[in-house]
Design a protein around this motif. Structure first.
Motif, PDB file in Angstrom:
ATOM      1  N   LEU A  29       0.847  -1.185   0.000  1.00 52.81           N
ATOM      2  CA  LEU A  29       0.000   0.000   0.000  1.00 52.81           C
ATOM      3  C   LEU A  29       0.886   1.240   0.000  1.00 52.81           C
ATOM      4  O   LEU A  29       1.753   1.406   0.867  1.00 52.81           O
ATOM      5  N   VAL A  30       0.667   2.119  -0.971  1.00 53.61           N
ATOM      6  CA  VAL A  30       1.480   3.317  -1.146  1.00 53.61           C
ATOM      7  C   VAL A  30       0.591   4.554  -1.098  1.00 53.61           C
ATOM      8  O   VAL A  30      -0.487   4.583  -1.710  1.00 53.61           O
ATOM      9  N   ILE A  66       4.958   7.011  -0.755  1.00 56.69           N
ATOM     10  CA  ILE A  66       5.512   6.557   0.522  1.00 56.69           C
ATOM     11  C   ILE A  66       4.792   5.276   0.926  1.00 56.69           C
ATOM     12  O   ILE A  66       3.557   5.225   0.949  1.00 56.69           O
ATOM     13  N   VAL A  67       5.566   4.239   1.240  1.00 60.10           N
ATOM     14  CA  VAL A  67       4.986   2.951   1.621  1.00 60.10           C
ATOM     15  C   VAL A  67       4.265   3.085   2.961  1.00 60.10           C
ATOM     16  O   VAL A  67       4.840   3.552   3.947  1.00 60.10           O
ATOM     17  N   GLN A  68       3.003   2.644   2.985  1.00 62.17           N
ATOM     18  CA  GLN A  68       2.187   2.693   4.202  1.00 62.17           C
ATOM     19  C   GLN A  68       2.055   1.337   4.878  1.00 62.17           C
ATOM     20  O   GLN A  68       1.945   1.254   6.099  1.00 62.17           O
ATOM     21  N   GLN A  69       2.033   0.288   4.072  1.00 66.81           N
ATOM     22  CA  GLN A  69       1.804  -1.059   4.618  1.00 66.81           C
ATOM     23  C   GLN A  69       2.354  -2.068   3.608  1.00 66.81           C
ATOM     24  O   GLN A  69       2.310  -1.830   2.391  1.00 66.81           O
ATOM     25  N   ILE A  70       2.888  -3.182   4.108  1.00 63.59           N
ATOM     26  CA  ILE A  70       3.356  -4.230   3.205  1.00 63.59           C
ATOM     27  C   ILE A  70       2.577  -5.513   3.461  1.00 63.59           C
ATOM     28  O   ILE A  70       2.190  -5.820   4.592  1.00 63.59           O
ATOM     29  N   GLY A  71       2.330  -6.250   2.380  1.00 62.43           N
ATOM     30  CA  GLY A  71       1.611  -7.506   2.484  1.00 62.43           C
ATOM     31  C   GLY A  71       2.547  -8.669   2.744  1.00 62.43           C
ATOM     32  O   GLY A  71       3.777  -8.509   2.814  1.00 62.43           O
ATOM     33  N   VAL A  79       7.765  -0.157   5.394  1.00 61.26           N
ATOM     34  CA  VAL A  79       6.920   0.980   5.740  1.00 61.26           C
ATOM     35  C   VAL A  79       7.787   2.222   5.950  1.00 61.26           C
ATOM     36  O   VAL A  79       8.818   2.173   6.625  1.00 61.26           O
ATOM     37  N   GLY A  80       7.357   3.332   5.354  1.00 62.13           N
ATOM     38  CA  GLY A  80       8.085   4.591   5.453  1.00 62.13           C
ATOM     39  C   GLY A  80       9.014   4.854   4.296  1.00 62.13           C
ATOM     40  O   GLY A  80       9.501   5.980   4.139  1.00 62.13           O
TER      41      GLY A  80
END
Length: 349
Positions: A29-30, A66-71, A79-80
């Motif tokens: 999620l970006v 900006i990365v918010q969450q990774i699967g 993240v970040g």
């Protein structure tokens, strides 16, 4: 979240609310900061990318976020991280197509989309970059800049001092001029039908600019080149008539690279095809994103930008908001722009 949606072919785009779904294996999620617009998206709006049976869907393929969450399974970004969002395959998992909720229904969308407040992206369409990397540079590295530099670096076997003619001086064309200059081509000739492109092309170190609506291309080439022939011609227009016309200027050792794509069903005619057998044999080839490898190439190009060897200020010509997406595409269609940027969110630290 707000997103640009292609609901109907050959129609204005919608800007509507879309809901996210749970991340699956290899998805990220970006939060999108900025996205570039590419001429290929005009073909997408027309349905020329084979996308007509997948409506509605989200849009965009070059961006910065900006990365918010990774699967599950994601290892190449965290993240970040600040990331370049690109359509060429990089490192990491190739996830299944992301899905969103639109008007109460689940819709599928591309492995990377960038014209929304948030995007679910396949891991291998993201490359982490330093946080001090320019947002606009990141977006350009998603497609326009990496394609152009890749064409010069990987596809034309350019020798020092060979002549290069760039046909169509929009966003990709201007980056091709930069790439040809980095590779010590000479002379570098920019060709367009819009006088507004002259200053941009010359500022990016094109040696000659030709406006074919007012200048005689043949006479200019004869004055500046041996027999008026060019070693490398790169077309960004995708216009079959233009491509056919430009073939006459290719040298006996020449390479002609197609970057712009003709519409489906259009034929390209090679006038007097026997000429392709002169010299060592002319070459005509279609580029696939300059054969760029995002994981390898993006860090190299960022170093060149920091060293002052790549200028993006002369490439980015206009900026719009997400709500102004149709005005932005209207401008893109006129050909009177460099690279257009869509500003979406403030950067998060």
């Amino acid at each position: 979240m707000k997103a640009v949606i292609l609901e109907k072919l050959n129609s204005p785009l919608s800007v509507k609310e879309v809901d996210l779904t749970e991340l699956k294996v290899g998805q990220v999620l970006v939060k999108n900061i900025v996205s570039g617009l590419c001429g290929a998206q005009i073909q997408e709006i027309k349905g020329n990318k084979g996308n007509g049976k997948f409506l509605p869907h989200l849009m965009g393929h070059e961006g910065c976020g900006i990365v918010q969450q990774i699967g599950p399974g994601v290892t190449t970004v965290k993240v970040g991280d600040k990331v370049v969002m690109h359509w060429r395959l990089g490192s990491g998992i190739e996830s299944e197509f992301p899905s969103y909720i639109f008007e109460g229904k689940t819709i599928s969308s591309g492995k990377v989309t960038t014209l929304s407040e948030f995007s679910i992206v396949s891991e291998n369409r993201l490359t982490s970059v330093p946080h001090d990397t320019s947002n606009y540079l990141c977006a350009l590295l998603g497609c326009g800049l990496t394609t152009a530099l890749g064409v010069i670096n990987n596809e034309v076997d350019l020798k020092f001092g060979e002549s290069v003619m760039i046909v169509g001086c929009g966003g990709v064309g201007l980056n091709l001029i930069q790439g040809a200059n980095l590779a010590s081509a000479y002379p570098i000739i920019g060709v367009d039908i819009t006088e507004d492109k002259r200053e941009r092309a010359i500022n990016l170190k094109a040696d000659i600019f030709v406006n074919t609506k007012k200048d005689n291309l043949q006479k200019i080439l004869e004055k500046n080149l041996t027999k008026g022939k060019v070693d490398v011609i790169i077309d960004t227009t995708g216009n079959p008539r233009v491509i056919s016309e430009m073939m006459q200027y290719l040298s006996d050792y020449g390479r002609f690279v197609l970057v712009g794509q003709p519409n489906p069903g259009e034929d390209i005619i090679i006038p007097n095809g026997k000429n392709m057998f002169n010299g060592v044999g002319q070459i005509m080839k279609a580029s696939q994103g300059g054969k760029a490898d995002p994981s390898r190439d993006i860090p190299r190009f960022i170093k060149l930008h920091k060293a002052g060897k790549i200028d993006i200020d002369k490439i980015v010509s206009h900026k719009f908001s997400l709500d102004e997406i149709n005005e932005a595409f209207d401008l893109l269609r006129t050909g009177n722009a460099g690279r257009i940027m869509i500003e979406i969110n403030e950067e998060l630290k």
